[in-house]
Scaffold this motif. Structure first.
Motif, PDB file in Angstrom:
ATOM      1  N   ALA A 395       0.752  -1.303  -0.218  1.00  0.00           N
ATOM      2  CA  ALA A 395       0.152   0.176  -0.227  1.00  0.00           C
ATOM      3  C   ALA A 395       0.916   1.224   0.005  1.00  0.00           C
ATOM      4  O   ALA A 395      -0.155   2.506  -0.380  1.00  0.00           O
ATOM      5  N   GLY A 396       2.220   1.149   0.354  1.00  0.00           N
ATOM      6  CA  GLY A 396       2.899   2.742   0.245  1.00  0.00           C
ATOM      7  C   GLY A 396       3.334   2.828   0.885  1.00  0.00           C
ATOM      8  O   GLY A 396       3.881   3.622   1.782  1.00  0.00           O
ATOM      9  N   ASN A 397       2.896   2.062   2.869  1.00  0.00           N
ATOM     10  CA  ASN A 397       3.539   2.807   3.734  1.00  0.00           C
ATOM     11  C   ASN A 397       4.808   2.033   3.796  1.00  0.00           C
ATOM     12  O   ASN A 397       5.109   0.461   3.647  1.00  0.00           O
ATOM     13  N   ALA A 398       5.216   3.385   4.917  1.00  0.00           N
ATOM     14  CA  ALA A 398       6.619   2.761   5.470  1.00  0.00           C
ATOM     15  C   ALA A 398       6.731   1.561   6.826  1.00  0.00           C
ATOM     16  O   ALA A 398       6.130   1.710   7.711  1.00  0.00           O
ATOM     17  N   LEU A 399       7.913   0.826   6.585  1.00  0.00           N
ATOM     18  CA  LEU A 399       7.599  -0.546   7.533  1.00  0.00           C
ATOM     19  C   LEU A 399       9.158  -0.153   8.219  1.00  0.00           C
ATOM     20  O   LEU A 399      10.007   0.353   8.307  1.00  0.00           O
ATOM     21  N   PRO A 400       8.551  -1.050   9.405  1.00  0.00           N
ATOM     22  CA  PRO A 400       9.496  -0.600  10.606  1.00  0.00           C
ATOM     23  C   PRO A 400      11.551  -1.337   9.757  1.00  0.00           C
ATOM     24  O   PRO A 400      11.161  -1.974   8.958  1.00  0.00           O
ATOM     25  N   LEU A 401      11.902  -1.425  11.319  1.00  0.00           N
ATOM     26  CA  LEU A 401      13.267  -1.912  10.680  1.00  0.00           C
ATOM     27  C   LEU A 401      13.109  -3.564  11.133  1.00  0.00           C
ATOM     28  O   LEU A 401      12.061  -4.163  12.005  1.00  0.00           O
ATOM     29  N   GLY A 402      13.543  -4.077  10.085  1.00  0.00           N
ATOM     30  CA  GLY A 402      13.161  -5.495  10.424  1.00  0.00           C
ATOM     31  C   GLY A 402      12.364  -6.100   9.597  1.00  0.00           C
ATOM     32  O   GLY A 402      12.534  -8.403   9.479  1.00  0.00           O
ATOM     33  N   GLU A 403      11.902  -5.380   8.721  1.00  0.00           N
ATOM     34  CA  GLU A 403      10.458  -5.704   7.787  1.00  0.00           C
ATOM     35  C   GLU A 403      10.525  -5.936   6.755  1.00  0.00           C
ATOM     36  O   GLU A 403      11.744  -5.100   5.862  1.00  0.00           O
ATOM     37  N   ARG A 404      10.221  -6.782   6.165  1.00  0.00           N
ATOM     38  CA  ARG A 404      10.123  -7.148   4.551  1.00  0.00           C
ATOM     39  C   ARG A 404       9.536  -5.937   3.139  1.00  0.00           C
ATOM     40  O   ARG A 404       7.861  -6.230   4.121  1.00  0.00           O
ATOM     41  N   GLY A 405       9.903  -4.966   3.235  1.00  0.00           N
ATOM     42  CA  GLY A 405       9.289  -4.674   1.562  1.00  0.00           C
ATOM     43  C   GLY A 405       9.820  -4.354   0.375  1.00  0.00           C
ATOM     44  O   GLY A 405      10.982  -4.233   0.534  1.00  0.00           O
ATOM     45  N   GLU A 406       9.660  -3.140  -0.396  1.00  0.00           N
ATOM     46  CA  GLU A 406      10.571  -3.037  -1.293  1.00  0.00           C
ATOM     47  C   GLU A 406      11.607  -1.769  -1.171  1.00  0.00           C
ATOM     48  O   GLU A 406      10.192  -0.788   0.003  1.00  0.00           O
ATOM     49  N   LEU A 407      12.168  -1.733  -1.795  1.00  0.00           N
ATOM     50  CA  LEU A 407      12.766  -1.160  -1.947  1.00  0.00           C
ATOM     51  C   LEU A 407      13.101   0.946  -2.472  1.00  0.00           C
ATOM     52  O   LEU A 407      13.023   0.337  -3.291  1.00  0.00           O
ATOM     53  N   CYS A 408      13.243   1.510  -1.318  1.00  0.00           N
ATOM     54  CA  CYS A 408      12.653   2.565  -2.213  1.00  0.00           C
ATOM     55  C   CYS A 408      13.977   3.541  -1.856  1.00  0.00           C
ATOM     56  O   CYS A 408      14.355   4.056  -0.625  1.00  0.00           O
ATOM     57  N   VAL A 409      14.231   4.639  -2.769  1.00  0.00           N
ATOM     58  CA  VAL A 409      15.455   5.227  -2.367  1.00  0.00           C
ATOM     59  C   VAL A 409      15.346   7.377  -2.746  1.00  0.00           C
ATOM     60  O   VAL A 409      14.576   7.338  -3.878  1.00  0.00           O
ATOM     61  N   ARG A 410      16.071   7.792  -2.358  1.00  0.00           N
ATOM     62  CA  ARG A 410      16.054   9.118  -2.579  1.00  0.00           C
ATOM     63  C   ARG A 410      17.654   9.813  -1.836  1.00  0.00           C
ATOM     64  O   ARG A 410      17.534   9.542  -1.205  1.00  0.00           O
ATOM     65  N   GLY A 411      17.554  10.592  -3.057  1.00  0.00           N
ATOM     66  CA  GLY A 411      19.189  11.308  -2.998  1.00  0.00           C
ATOM     67  C   GLY A 411      19.294  11.931  -4.472  1.00  0.00           C
ATOM     68  O   GLY A 411      18.384  11.911  -4.860  1.00  0.00           O
ATOM     69  N   PRO A 412      20.510  12.789  -4.364  1.00  0.00           N
ATOM     70  CA  PRO A 412      20.759  13.458  -5.241  1.00  0.00           C
ATOM     71  C   PRO A 412      20.706  12.869  -7.069  1.00  0.00           C
ATOM     72  O   PRO A 412      21.467  13.420  -8.073  1.00  0.00           O
TER      73      PRO A 412
END
Length: 561
Positions: A395-412
């Motif tokens: 659903a696009g919700n951020a997950l806590p440490l240790g949980e599996r989810g799709e990795l998303c990245v933000r940076g220059p």
């Protein structure tokens, strides 16, 4: 997790942020490095060494030649289809200094792949190796390419060696099929024409595109990731920040066996190593292990950049195991998953640990890397400075440490978007700058990242991305094919190999040999399947979509049985 989460995870002395606007463009860094390290070696290949001063001179001459060509304007695209030769940095930096956008092109591409990339990018010029010129001849009439520059393998070598190498490649090894491109200009002639011409040094804004790097993204349609000057400047500064404690400026010897047209090697060797004024040893054909190891004997190399497949092959080579590794202080791995057994073997052979990293074409490419002194095998390290990572649920919700989810990245370092594909860009990049990687990851309590699965169906063969959609599109054009599917299956040597499943039309017949021959005629070698299985039907959803995941699960069960 935000960037702040990692502030205390970095080794001592490593900055947690970089200034992505420290330089206006790549040209500014090139000029600075080539002046600062003018007498230092920049690139060596086949016994020929180019200093930073010579690199700047030759790239400027080539840039002046490009600016003399009619109809070629700043912002136009130039396809560069070269293996690891001295010519590559001269051409690429020359193109940038002329204000052109570089389109890195795999020299192993088939005519079909070349035609798509040239047309999609709108390339107006092409620099290619004579070995591929026959394919260029067949596709250029269907493209907008107006200017062609051809080079031979030995063109940048001293006269006698140049004549000898080019003669052997053409007439002994017969690696240059006949071609007719009367409009083509030899690279050495282009340099002669450019010498003495005035150069209008390009000074693009940091937001302008520097490179179109083609990738399948999250689907099988090859798309050009728009990497801006700021993206690439940021990534080279990020790489330097996290690895700078291990490497000095102007004193390192860096082995470059991976192809410069691939984003991993391109950013590290042409960008980050150039920034630090270090010395790249270009390996043209790393598959020729005897010649590769012979070249390594000439150098007390301090840095080695590779991937799992290459590490395995080298560690199995007796001559390599006998080399002097006393100067080796950094080994970097990327492009494909590093197997624990491989990492342990490499350290046992060389005495140097392998620091695995992670990246994507869309992130220029470096997202994370293991610090040299605090590496963890089985992880992809910590994010490079000024980079945020999070994992999300469906659903696009951020997950806590240790949980599996799709990795998303933000940076220059995150790309501007896909070239002329706004919808595809929106699918992967949101309005807040978060890029969905398609990889399933876990963020550990200590900040290290682990990739645990792949959301998308992409196959990785020896570090190269292969997209099932493309394979299936090609296979579907073979007469007799009713349904087909392509998957990756585990392979100790290459990480994964390709297997295709085929349902033949009623009343018709096909053989494995026919399938492979058809694929080989239309696809680069690493995209050709090793295994073919004929079936009466394939698993599908209730709307008829083929379930590749089910086919992969079947193969995994067979492997474990």
């Amino acid at each position: 997790m935000t960037e702040n989460f990692w502030k205390d995870k970095y080794p001592a002395g490593v900055p947690t942020e970089i200034d992505a606007d420290a330089y206006p463009n790549i040209q500014a860094i090139l000029k600075q490095s080539c002046q600062r390290f003018a007498d230092k070696p920049a690139f060596t290949n086949m016994g020929k060494t180019l200093s930073y001063g010579e690199l700047y001179e030759l790239s400027g001459i080539f840039a002046a030649y490009l600016q003399s060509l009619p109809g070629l304007e700043p912002g136009d695209r130039i396809a560069v289809q070269l293996p690891n030769l001295i010519q590559y940095p001269v051409v690429v930096f020359g193109a940038m200094r002329a204000g052109l956008i570089v389109v890195n092109t795999n020299p192993l591409y088939t005519a079909r792949e070349m035609e798509h990339q040239f047309n999609d990018s709108g390339a107006k010029a092409l620099v290619c190796l004579a070995n591929m010129a026959h394919l260029a001849e067949s596709v250029l009439p269907q493209t907008g390419v107006k200017h062609v520059i051809i080079t031979e393998v030995g063109d940048m070598l001293p006269l006698f060696k140049r004549l000898l190498v080019n003669f052997v490649v053409r007439h002994v090894k017969k690696m240059v099929p006949a071609y007719s491109l009367p409009q083509a200009v030899p690279l050495n002639e282009a340099l002669a024409r450019g010498r003495g011409r005035p150069l209008r040094e390009a000074n693009p804004a940091s937001s302008e595109v520097a490179v179109l790097q083609y990738t399948g993204g999250t689907t099988g349609v090859a798309k050009g990731a728009m990497l801006t000057h700021r993206n690439l400047v940021a990534n080279m500064l990020q790489a330097r920040a996290l690895m700078g404690t291990n490497l000095g400026d102007g004193c390192e010897v860096v082995v470059c066996p991976l192809p410069l047209y691939h984003i991993y090697a391109f950013t590290f060797h042409c960008m980050a190593v150039m920034l630090t004024g270090n010395h790249n040893i270009l390996i043209t054909n790393p598959r020729d292990l005897p010649a590769f190891v012979k070249e390594l004997k000439n150098w007390k190399f301090s840095t080695f950049v590779g991937l799992n497949t290459l590490f395995v092959a080298l560690c199995n080579n007796e001559e390599f195991r006998g080399l002097d590794f006393s100067g080796l202080k950094l080994t970097l791995s990327g492009g494909m998953a590093l197997q624990q057994a491989t990492a342990e073997r490499w350290k046992a052979v060389t005495g140097c640990p392998v620091c695995e990293g992670y990246g994507m074409t869309e992130t220029s490419p470096i997202v994370s890397v293991n610090p040299r002194d605090t590496y963890q095998i089985g992880t992809i390290g910590i994010p490079v400075p000024s980079t945020e990572c999070k994992v999300i649920d469906e659903a696009g919700n951020a997950l806590p440490l240790g949980e599996r989810g799709e990795l998303c990245v933000r940076g220059p370092q995150v790309m501007k978007g896909y070239w002329q594909r706004e919808e595809a860009t929106r699918e992967i990049l949101d309005a807040e700058g978060w890029l969905k990687t398609g990889d399933i990851a876990v963020i550990q309590d200590d900040g290290y990242l682990r990739i645990v699965d792949r959301k998308k169906d992409m196959i990785i063969v020896s570090g190269f991305n292969v997209y099932p959609n493309e394979l299936e599109d090609v296979l579907a054009t073979l007469p007799g094919v009713m349904q087909c599917a392509a998957i990756g299956i585990p392979d100790e040597k290459s990480g994964e190999t390709i297997k295709v499943f085929v349902v033949v039309k009623p009343g018709q017949s096909l053989t494995k040999e026919q399938v492979i021959e058809h694929m080989r005629a239309n696809l680069t070698g690493y995209k050709v399947p090793r295994a073919v299985e004929f079936r009466e039907s394939l698993p599908t959803t209730n709307v008829g979509k083929i379930l590749r995941r089910e086919l992969r699960d079947e193969e995994l069960k067979k492997a474990k049985a």
